[in-house]
Design a protein around this motif. Structure first.
Motif, PDB file in Angstrom:
ATOM      1  N   GLY A 205      -2.754   0.295  -3.332  1.00 27.91           N
ATOM      2  CA  GLY A 205      -2.211   1.647  -3.202  1.00 27.91           C
ATOM      3  C   GLY A 205      -2.951   2.296  -4.044  1.00 27.91           C
ATOM      4  N   VAL A 206      -2.373   3.804  -4.489  1.00 27.98           N
ATOM      5  CA  VAL A 206      -3.185   4.460  -5.385  1.00 27.98           C
ATOM      6  C   VAL A 206      -3.083   4.227  -6.699  1.00 27.98           C
ATOM      7  CG1 VAL A 206      -3.177   6.440  -3.768  1.00 27.98           C
ATOM      8  CG2 VAL A 206      -1.273   6.071  -5.421  1.00 27.98           C
ATOM      9  N   ALA A 207      -2.017   3.408  -7.215  1.00 26.51           N
ATOM     10  CA  ALA A 207      -1.989   3.044  -8.615  1.00 26.51           C
ATOM     11  C   ALA A 207      -1.750   1.275  -8.646  1.00 26.51           C
ATOM     12  CB  ALA A 207      -0.632   3.423  -9.012  1.00 26.51           C
ATOM     13  N   GLN A 208      -2.945   0.686  -8.160  1.00 30.78           N
ATOM     14  CA  GLN A 208      -2.725  -0.660  -8.015  1.00 30.78           C
ATOM     15  C   GLN A 208      -2.394  -1.623  -9.165  1.00 30.78           C
ATOM     16  OE1 GLN A 208      -7.089  -1.206  -6.899  1.00 30.78           O
ATOM     17  NE2 GLN A 208      -6.648  -0.226  -4.656  1.00 30.78           N
ATOM     18  N   GLY A 209      -2.519  -1.086 -10.222  1.00 28.77           N
ATOM     19  CA  GLY A 209      -2.336  -1.676 -11.569  1.00 28.77           C
ATOM     20  C   GLY A 209      -0.638  -1.867 -11.698  1.00 28.77           C
ATOM     21  N   SER A 210      -0.199  -0.669 -11.400  1.00 24.93           N
ATOM     22  CA  SER A 210       1.263  -0.695 -11.230  1.00 24.93           C
ATOM     23  C   SER A 210       1.952  -1.412 -10.230  1.00 24.93           C
ATOM     24  CB  SER A 210       1.825   0.906 -10.931  1.00 24.93           C
ATOM     25  OG  SER A 210       1.051   1.759 -12.412  1.00 24.93           O
TER      26      SER A 210
ATOM     27  N   ILE B 201       4.847  -6.364  -8.653  1.00 32.45           N
ATOM     28  CA  ILE B 201       4.805  -7.553  -7.970  1.00 32.45           C
ATOM     29  C   ILE B 201       5.596  -8.562  -8.905  1.00 32.45           C
ATOM     30  CG2 ILE B 201       3.553  -9.287  -6.940  1.00 32.45           C
ATOM     31  CD1 ILE B 201       1.773  -6.933  -5.170  1.00 32.45           C
ATOM     32  N   GLN B 202       4.643  -8.688  -9.935  1.00 27.65           N
ATOM     33  CA  GLN B 202       4.751  -9.635 -11.109  1.00 27.65           C
ATOM     34  C   GLN B 202       6.297  -9.503 -11.465  1.00 27.65           C
ATOM     35  OE1 GLN B 202       1.875  -8.883 -14.068  1.00 27.65           O
ATOM     36  NE2 GLN B 202       0.952 -10.967 -13.655  1.00 27.65           N
ATOM     37  N   ALA B 203       6.838  -8.343 -11.851  1.00 31.04           N
ATOM     38  CA  ALA B 203       8.193  -8.057 -12.336  1.00 31.04           C
ATOM     39  C   ALA B 203       9.156  -8.657 -11.275  1.00 31.04           C
ATOM     40  CB  ALA B 203       8.389  -6.798 -12.608  1.00 31.04           C
TER      41      ALA B 203
ATOM     42  N   THR C 192       0.851  -1.199   0.010  1.00 29.87           N
ATOM     43  CA  THR C 192      -0.076  -0.087  -0.107  1.00 29.87           C
ATOM     44  C   THR C 192       0.815   1.321   0.012  1.00 29.87           C
ATOM     45  OG1 THR C 192      -1.949   1.121   1.038  1.00 29.87           O
ATOM     46  CG2 THR C 192      -0.085   0.121   2.603  1.00 29.87           C
ATOM     47  N   ASP C 193       0.413   2.259  -0.237  1.00 28.37           N
ATOM     48  CA  ASP C 193       0.861   3.629  -0.210  1.00 28.37           C
ATOM     49  C   ASP C 193       0.646   4.400   1.202  1.00 28.37           C
ATOM     50  OD1 ASP C 193       2.038   3.611  -2.806  1.00 28.37           O
ATOM     51  OD2 ASP C 193       0.163   3.873  -3.628  1.00 28.37           O
TER      52      ASP C 193
ATOM     53  N   GLY D 197       8.994  -2.081 -12.724  1.00 25.08           N
ATOM     54  CA  GLY D 197      10.042  -3.203 -12.830  1.00 25.08           C
ATOM     55  C   GLY D 197      10.253  -3.855 -11.461  1.00 25.08           C
ATOM     56  N   HIS D 198      11.210  -4.595 -11.455  1.00 30.55           N
ATOM     57  CA  HIS D 198      11.708  -5.158 -10.107  1.00 30.55           C
ATOM     58  C   HIS D 198      11.905  -4.029  -9.041  1.00 30.55           C
ATOM     59  CE1 HIS D 198      14.546  -6.788  -6.948  1.00 30.55           C
ATOM     60  NE2 HIS D 198      13.931  -7.787  -7.496  1.00 30.55           N
TER      61      HIS D 198
END
Length: 129
Positions: free
Chosen positions: A110-115, A120-122, A48-49, A74-75
């Motif tokens: 967080g405020v940009a959950q998609g990012s 997390i995936q990266a 979260t932010d 990214g990572h």
């Protein structure tokens, strides 16, 4: 239990899976234990932010303005640390509970959950930007 923990329990119940909250202690332990056909330990981690970021986003959107938040996808070393910590918690209890499986829930909130989900995936797959 926190709201997020309640949500996870309800989510699992929708699949007829009963997750029991593991009591908090001085030792870092996973959050839930499922004891049905298989035994499963679950650790819940949330990305979260800060409250300030969430408040800023809410105020901007309330004024019918565009909220802009720039981040890399990214990572991420912080996420890597969260994942490593979660894995350690699961490993420390796996043999004690004689579990068949361990599950690490990573929630982007967080405020940009998609990012955050992309970070997390990266991080999981070792993708570098």
């Amino acid at each position: 239990m926190s709201t997020l923990e309640d949500y996870v329990v309800k989510y699992l119940e929708s699949f007829s899976v009963i997750a029991t909250k593991i009591p908090e202690s001085n030792e870092k332990t996973p959050d839930f234990l499922i004891e049905q056909e298989e035994s499963v330990l679950i650790e819940l981690k949330e990305k979260t932010d800060s409250e300030e970021k969430h408040k800023e986003q809410k105020e901007v959107l309330a004024n019918n303005s565009v909220y802009e938040h720039i981040t890399t996808t990214g990572h991420n070393n912080r996420i890597s640390g969260v994942i490593t910590g979660g894995i350690k918690q699961l490993k420390n209890r796996k043999s004690k509970h004689n579990c068949d499986f361990c599950l690490l829930f990573l929630v982007a909130n967080g405020v940009a959950q998609g990012s955050q989900a992309e970070q997390i995936q990266a991080t999981l797959y070792g993708k570098k930007m």
